[in-house]
Design a protein around this motif. Structure first.
Motif, PDB file in Angstrom:
ATOM      1  N   LEU A   1       0.960  -1.127   0.096  1.00 48.07           N
ATOM      2  CA  LEU A   1       0.047  -0.077   0.077  1.00 48.07           C
ATOM      3  C   LEU A   1       0.859   1.304   0.208  1.00 48.07           C
ATOM      4  O   LEU A   1       1.470   1.649   1.030  1.00 48.07           O
TER       5      LEU A   1
ATOM      6  N   PRO B   1      -0.002   4.996  -0.035  1.00 43.43           N
ATOM      7  CA  PRO B   1      -1.372   5.764   0.250  1.00 43.43           C
ATOM      8  C   PRO B   1      -1.411   6.831  -0.815  1.00 43.43           C
ATOM      9  O   PRO B   1      -2.500   7.058  -1.297  1.00 43.43           O
ATOM     10  N   TRP B   2      -0.131   7.382  -1.145  1.00 42.12           N
ATOM     11  CA  TRP B   2      -0.543   8.603  -2.037  1.00 42.12           C
ATOM     12  C   TRP B   2      -0.801   8.334  -3.619  1.00 42.12           C
ATOM     13  O   TRP B   2      -1.185   9.302  -4.253  1.00 42.12           O
TER      14      TRP B   2
ATOM     15  N   ASN C   1      -2.962   5.395  -4.030  1.00 42.52           N
ATOM     16  CA  ASN C   1      -3.884   4.678  -3.698  1.00 42.52           C
ATOM     17  C   ASN C   1      -5.376   4.972  -3.509  1.00 42.52           C
ATOM     18  O   ASN C   1      -5.251   5.706  -2.314  1.00 42.52           O
TER      19      ASN C   1
ATOM     20  N   GLU D   1      -6.771  12.614   2.069  1.00 45.58           N
ATOM     21  CA  GLU D   1      -5.835  12.930   3.033  1.00 45.58           C
ATOM     22  C   GLU D   1      -4.936  13.855   2.198  1.00 45.58           C
ATOM     23  O   GLU D   1      -4.622  13.641   0.827  1.00 45.58           O
TER      24      GLU D   1
ATOM     25  N   ASN E   1       1.731  11.476   5.859  1.00 49.67           N
ATOM     26  CA  ASN E   1       0.699  10.510   5.340  1.00 49.67           C
ATOM     27  C   ASN E   1       0.948   9.617   4.349  1.00 49.67           C
ATOM     28  O   ASN E   1       0.306   8.705   4.114  1.00 49.67           O
ATOM     29  N   SER E   2       2.298   9.695   4.202  1.00 44.18           N
ATOM     30  CA  SER E   2       2.791   8.477   3.016  1.00 44.18           C
ATOM     31  C   SER E   2       2.799   7.285   4.060  1.00 44.18           C
ATOM     32  O   SER E   2       3.307   6.115   3.296  1.00 44.18           O
TER      33      SER E   2
ATOM     34  N   ALA F   1       0.834   4.655   5.934  1.00 40.78           N
ATOM     35  CA  ALA F   1      -0.568   4.326   5.875  1.00 40.78           C
ATOM     36  C   ALA F   1      -1.074   4.288   7.277  1.00 40.78           C
ATOM     37  O   ALA F   1      -2.233   4.540   7.371  1.00 40.78           O
TER      38      ALA F   1
ATOM     39  N   LEU G   1      -2.702   7.461   8.996  1.00 41.08           N
ATOM     40  CA  LEU G   1      -4.054   7.801   8.617  1.00 41.08           C
ATOM     41  C   LEU G   1      -5.222   7.405   9.465  1.00 41.08           C
ATOM     42  O   LEU G   1      -5.027   6.529  10.316  1.00 41.08           O
TER      43      LEU G   1
ATOM     44  N   GLU H   1      -7.587   4.142   6.052  1.00 38.35           N
ATOM     45  CA  GLU H   1      -6.496   3.202   5.778  1.00 38.35           C
ATOM     46  C   GLU H   1      -7.092   1.874   5.525  1.00 38.35           C
ATOM     47  O   GLU H   1      -6.891   1.293   4.852  1.00 38.35           O
TER      48      GLU H   1
ATOM     49  N   LYS I   1      -8.443   2.288   1.874  1.00 34.74           N
ATOM     50  CA  LYS I   1      -7.221   2.245   1.172  1.00 34.74           C
ATOM     51  C   LYS I   1      -6.975   0.653   1.033  1.00 34.74           C
ATOM     52  O   LYS I   1      -6.566   0.151  -0.272  1.00 34.74           O
TER      53      LYS I   1
ATOM     54  N   THR J   1      -3.313  -1.519  12.047  1.00 36.50           N
ATOM     55  CA  THR J   1      -3.182  -2.256  10.873  1.00 36.50           C
ATOM     56  C   THR J   1      -3.433  -3.865  10.785  1.00 36.50           C
ATOM     57  O   THR J   1      -3.981  -4.517  10.026  1.00 36.50           O
TER      58      THR J   1
END
Length: 330
Positions: free
Chosen positions: A101, A103-104, A106, A111, A117-118, A120, A123, A128, A131, A161
């Motif tokens: 994942l 995040p930026w 996906n 966000e 925030n890179s 996950a 978040l 999260e 995503k 997570t």
């Protein structure tokens, strides 16, 4: 805001590998888009052309009957051409698709683009989870199977997570880079976490499988406290490495000299590590995409690194492990 060590938040039960398991190793590949590692995070400045180099690399491992776990992120999983490449290499019957994942890139994109925030795990839980769901769903659509192995890009695991992964049927998480601390960038602290696999998540449903990092040098048994102390002295860690006192070596061809890697493998196996977890980024297979493989000479060195490491593993009796074998033995 600083990140937090997930092990501190949710202690896990160590995996005791059976004697019949022997000494094994895995190779997990961050199978991702290529982008400018020096530039700010972007949702659209990336490509997947480096995937064309993957079949030749896979063939080199397949010749040695070594399975690869390809941890696929959203730009790759949603690209039909990239998926065609991956489906072809999965025909070896031993390799597997997992999830990574970023995040930026996906969705959903709720966000701000920012270093913190890179990761996950920083978040909000609902974001999260959304995503993870979006990435899992596109992998299922592209490959016809649910992934069992997860990695948070940039090792960005967070306090919820493992529960989110367990609820979605994931069995292995490889988001921990043992003995590294990313708090200065807003990420988690793994400095006190070693290489041993352990159970995590509700009911121990998920196996945490850290990327292997080995301390070498005459003072290596002093471990993380001494390594942190060297870090408080200007150039302390570099001087300690040059003097043969202590080095921190991750099992990756990216940024880790071959002599250091061979010594790390010898130390790890000699001191009883039962499972060594290697990794690299797929864009390194095509020169010019990562800082580690800038040209053809670097690529040749990349493959030479693997040839020497795999030869050493073979002479030390370390065998490759498929995901099914890991799950069965655990």
């Amino acid at each position: 805001m600083q990140g937090a060590s997930p092990l501190a938040l949710q202690p896990g039960t160590p995996i005791v590998w059976p004697d019949a398991f022997g000494t094994r190793f895995t190779i997990f590949v961050d199978t991702e888009e290529e982008f400018d590692w020096r530039a700010p995070f972007s949702r659209d400045r990336h490509g997947t052309s480096a995937m064309a180099a993957l079949p030749a690399a896979h063939a080199r491992f397949a010749e040695r009957a070594i399975p690869i776990v390809y941890l696929v992120d959203y730009p790759v999983a949603s690209d039909p051409g990239a998926c065609d490449v991956l489906r072809a290499v999965l025909a070896d019957g031993r390799s597997e698709i997992g999830t990574q994942l970023h995040p930026w890139v996906n969705p959903p994109f709720d966000e701000a683009l920012a270093p913190r925030n890179s990761y996950a795990g920083n978040l909000p839980e609902a974001l999260e989870a959304a995503k993870i769901d979006a990435l899992t769903d596109v992998i299922v659509r592209s490959f016809g199977q649910r992934p069992r192995v997860y990695r948070a890009g940039r090792y960005g695991i967070g306090p919820t997570t493992w529960r989110l992964l367990a609820e979605r049927g994931y069995r292995i998480d490889s988001s921990i880079r043992a003995r590294y601390d990313y708090r200065l960038d807003g990420g988690p602290d793994f400095a006190a976490i070693g290489n041993a696999a352990f159970r995590c998540g509700p009911g121990g449903a998920v196996i945490a499988l850290p990327l292997t990092t080995v301390y070498t040098g005459v003072l290596r048994r002093r471990g993380e406290p001494l390594f942190r102390a060297f870090g408080r002295v200007p150039r302390g860690r570099g001087v300690a490495a040059q003097l043969g006192l202590m080095s921190r070596v991750s099992l990756t061809p990216e940024g880790m000299p071959i002599a250091d890697a061979l010594e790390a493998v010898r130390v790890a196996i000699g001191e009883g590590e039962r499972l060594l977890n290697f990794a690299f980024h797929s864009p390194s297979l095509a020169p010019g995409n990562t800082p580690y493989v800038r040209d053809a000479r670097d690529l040749a060195a990349f493959y030479m690194w693997w040839d020497q490491v795999l030869d050493l593993l073979d002479t030390r009796g370390a065998r490759p492990a498929m995901v099914d074998e890991l799950l069965d033995a655990a």
